[in-house]
Design an enzyme around this catalytic site. Structure first.
Site, PDB file in Angstrom:
ATOM      1  N   HIS A   1      38.737  61.781  39.145  1.00 12.08           N
ATOM      2  CA  HIS A   1      37.328  62.210  39.187  1.00 12.08           C
ATOM      3  C   HIS A   1      37.040  62.962  40.491  1.00 12.08           C
ATOM      4  CE1 HIS A   1      35.727  60.238  35.681  1.00 12.08           C
ATOM      5  NE2 HIS A   1      35.995  59.016  36.099  1.00 12.08           N
TER       6      HIS A   1
ATOM      7  N   HIS B   1      38.263  66.437  40.575  1.00  7.57           N
ATOM      8  CA  HIS B   1      37.427  67.253  39.685  1.00  7.57           C
ATOM      9  C   HIS B   1      36.172  67.703  40.440  1.00  7.57           C
ATOM     10  CE1 HIS B   1      35.495  67.490  35.378  1.00  7.57           C
ATOM     11  NE2 HIS B   1      35.793  68.676  35.848  1.00  7.57           N
TER      12      HIS B   1
ATOM     13  N   HIS C   1      42.746  56.800  38.724  1.00  6.02           N
ATOM     14  CA  HIS C   1      41.629  57.215  37.863  1.00  6.02           C
ATOM     15  C   HIS C   1      40.509  57.825  38.713  1.00  6.02           C
ATOM     16  CE1 HIS C   1      38.860  56.520  34.304  1.00  6.02           C
ATOM     17  NE2 HIS C   1      37.975  56.631  35.287  1.00  6.02           N
ATOM     18  N   GLU C   2      40.112  57.109  39.740  1.00  4.91           N
ATOM     19  CA  GLU C   2      38.987  57.580  40.560  1.00  4.91           C
ATOM     20  C   GLU C   2      39.372  58.819  41.372  1.00  4.91           C
ATOM     21  OE1 GLU C   2      36.262  56.538  39.666  1.00  4.91           O
ATOM     22  OE2 GLU C   2      36.873  54.692  38.651  1.00  4.91           O
TER      23      GLU C   2
END
Ligand SMILES: [Zn+2]
Length: 691
Positions: A483, A486, A479-480
């Site tokens: 990010h 991105h 998940h991290e």
């Protein structure tokens, strides 16, 4: 050194008072973490704010007609310099908190808030942006930047009469301080609590690594026995594995009453009044700008159009999830042979999962040593995006566990870097997050590459053993990393719309939750797993059972997130001045509607809800579910083409990851997927389709 500093005749001297250079002002490239001291902070921020005010005056006093180069570029530079200076401070405050740093950090908050509101309320600047918006030659990125800026001017109260402007500014300052106070209370409550255990039988059921850590915590303090702390890995391990229901209850109570009027530290770090004040001030600020409530104010910069739309979205998902959630709860009670208390749920869920799928967290953990997981994860991003991610050594970091990685693309161009700080420790904020260290900027011919912080709170390695991750932790790491990519892979040159900046908050969780799905994929699991002793990848049978277990209790998990989202939305949308007990009332009503787990009277979940009362997700917690629809549907495109498909990866990279906030998320999504998002993929992923 930032380009702005070189341009300015009134440039800040990096030497303060002719003593040592201030490391925050002398910063070149990466922050010099080991040199940053609490007493560096305020002088640096004061200096940058003074220079920025002066810089802004020069821009506005110029005789040049407003244009991108005369106004936008210098204002972006001011913004970039301030963000770059403040980022290591707020980061250190989150990961290496100390009294001195906290005091310095808090001293800066009202100054920063005042500055941001001043810029947001500056009518001359607003007029300049409005004039530039008329330029037909603007690029799409410039147009998006200006439209966002004009909206943010309005949301900062640019149109208010002078005396109201000052009041609005004061509200924002007070809010910044209260939100920080809220987070401090949660951190202090977590750090202050510990439980000494002398009787080993109370620890029965706990995994070996948890016992080792508890033993080592006791030894470090010169105590006998075992010491349990209130970090998430310990709390989670106890409520999931401890056979002693009394011990589970003790940890559950300590955790769910953090920073409240109840529990073992009742009223010591109590957030009750802080929360009431935060809600009151948010409401007042929103009303000043003619929004009916803070929820509408919050949605003005999001993808969702209205409170009603978000409410229907949550209600719809709740209706679809409730039958499954109720069934799952009945199954847990059947497994236990009795009605369950809140502190029994995770324990029996783990028991039933083990029975049904023949897997356990601890067995799986042996296949996910952290080095292997990272290497496999980087191999995956090599397949789908052509990235090469390598560790850079000899870098100044804030803790010995921290590493820095460089990201090169398929053409071997360095695109950015990120720090990784994986383990729980005292004085570190709980949870997992990615934050912006340096934003990508290409202003006046000088490029600065993006740098991110990736932080988690995993169980630390003890006594030289390799850190072994639970699969849930692997998912969190993915998940991290979503990010992080991105932020790091953006191609946008204006910092205010590059990376995650300018992306509506309810779309920010798209790249992260999208990435999570890879951690469940049969193509990816062999890449990220290797038994920590034998090196053998996750055996096929275990892999299949793990994937089958993904939907286990999916209804209950969905309902839990919806409970948080609905509480957050309603507590802001329905705020009524003078009704200070609304927080508990709304929470109880929401639980009656969507929760299937019994909640004890002492539970004070809201008092530790840092996502919302700390600021970032205020009236925006629904973002997780909102973006999960997009994320699941985006991942389905990979399933259709082959999970490691480079062409699909390239399309995702170009349409979503690289564009920052320069285009509407819906347009970007449609370009990637060839159609609008559909809910089906998420429902399938959770096993709720047709429910
Ligand atoms: Zn996230």
């Amino acid at each position: 050194m930032c380009a702005w500093e070189g341009r300015s005749p009134a440039s800040i001297s990096p030497t303060m008072n002719n003593l040592q250079p201030n490391p925050l002002l002398a910063m070149r490239d990466l922050p010099p973490f080991s040199a940053i001291r609490a007493d560096s902070v305020e002088p640096a921020i004061d200096a940058v704010l003074a220079e920025n005010r002066e810089g802004l005056r020069r821009v506005l006093d110029s005789n040049e007609a407003p244009s991108v180069s005369a106004v936008i570029v210098p204002v972006e530079q001011l913004r970039h310099r301030l963000a770059r200076t403040w980022s290591p401070v707020s980061h250190l405050n989150a990961v290496m908190n100390s009294e001195a740093l906290r005091a310095a950090y808090n001293a800066c908050l009202p100054k920063l808030s005042a500055y941001h509101t001043e810029v947001g309320q500056n009518e001359d600047l607003y007029r300049a942006y409005t004039a530039i918006a008329e330029d037909p030659a603007l690029t799409p990125a410039q147009r998006a930047l200006i439209e966002d800026a004009l909206r943010d001017f309005r949301l900062a109260g640019v149109a208010l009469p002078a005396e109201h402007k000052a009041h609005f500014k004061a509200l924002m300052q007070e809010l910044a301080q209260l939100q920080s106070r809220f987070e401090e209370n949660v951190l202090d409550a977590s750090t202050a609590w510990r439980l000494r255990i002398d009787d080993e039988s109370r620890l029965r059921g706990l995994p070996e690594h948890v016992l080792r850590r508890a033993r080592s915590e006791a030894e470090q303090r010169g105590e006998k026995g075992w010491l349990l702390t209130l970090d998430f890995p310990t709390y989670h391990a106890v409520v999931t594995h401890a056979d002693d229901a009394g011990l589970r209850r003790e940890l559950y109570e300590a955790w769910s009453t953090r920073a409240s009027d109840r529990g073992p530290q009742a009223q010591r770090f109590d957030n009750t009044k802080v929360m009431q004040e935060i809600l009151r001030l948010r409401h007042e600020a929103a009303r000043m700008l003619d929004f009916p409530s803070f929820a509408e104010y919050s949605l003005a910069s999001k993808m969702a159009q209205s409170v009603d739309e978000v409410r229907s979205f949550i209600d719809d998902l709740a209706t679809r999830s409730l039958p499954a959630g109720r069934r799952e709860m009945r199954e847990l009670e059947a497994c236990a042979g009795r009605a369950l208390e809140a502190w029994d749920v995770a324990y029996y869920a783990e028991k039933l999962r083990r029975e049904r799928y023949d897997i356990s967290d601890e067995q799986l953990r042996q296949y996910f040593p952290v080095d292997r997981v990272l290497a496999g994860l980087f191999e995956l991003t090599g397949h789908i995006y052509g990235l090469r991610i390598t560790r850079r050594t000899g870098v100044d970091v804030w803790h010995e566990d921290v590493a820095l990685y460089d990201v090169h693309d398929a053409r071997d161009e360095l695109r950015g870097s990120f720090y990784v700080d994986l383990y729980a420790r005292p004085k570190k904020r709980s949870g997992a997050w990615m934050d912006d260290c340096i934003g990508r900027a290409l202003l006046n011919g000088r490029t600065e590459l993006p740098v991110a912080y990736l932080c988690c709170n995993f169980t630390p390695p003890v006594d030289g053993h390799a850190a072994l991750l639970a699969h849930t932790e692997v998912v969190t790491l993915f998940h991290e990393v979503g990010h992080t990519l991105h932020h790091v892979l953006t191609r946008v040159d204006y910092p205010s719309v590059s990376g995650i900046n300018g992306v509506p908050w309810d779309a920010v969780e798209l790249p992260s939750q999208f990435m999570e799905s890879f951690a469940w994929s049969p193509e990816v699991l062999p890449l990220i797993s290797a038994h920590y002793q034998t090196g053998e990848p996750l055996p096929r049978t275990l892999l299949e059972r793990l994937i089958a277990a993904r939907r286990f209790n999916a209804g209950m998990q969905m309902l839990r997130q919806l409970e948080f989202a609905l509480f957050d939305l309603r507590v802001h949308a329905e705020y009524t001045p003078g009704q200070s007990d609304r927080i508990a009332t709304v929470l109880n009503e929401v639980r009656a509607q969507v929760s299937v787990v019994p909640v004890p009277e002492f539970n004070r979940f809201a008092h530790g809800f840092t996502h919302v009362f700390g600021g970032a997700y205020a009236a925006g917690y629904y973002s997780y579910k909102w973006a999960e629809v997009l994320a699941a549907d985006a991942f389905a495109a990979f399933e259709e083409a082959g999970v490691l498909d480079r062409a699909t990866g390239q399309r995702f990279l170009r349409s979503i990851l690289e564009v920052g906030g320069t285009r509407p998320v819906m347009d970007a999504f449609i370009e990637f997927r060839g159609r609008r998002p559909q809910l089906d993929a998420l429902l399938r992923q959770c096993g709720l389709a047709g429910g």
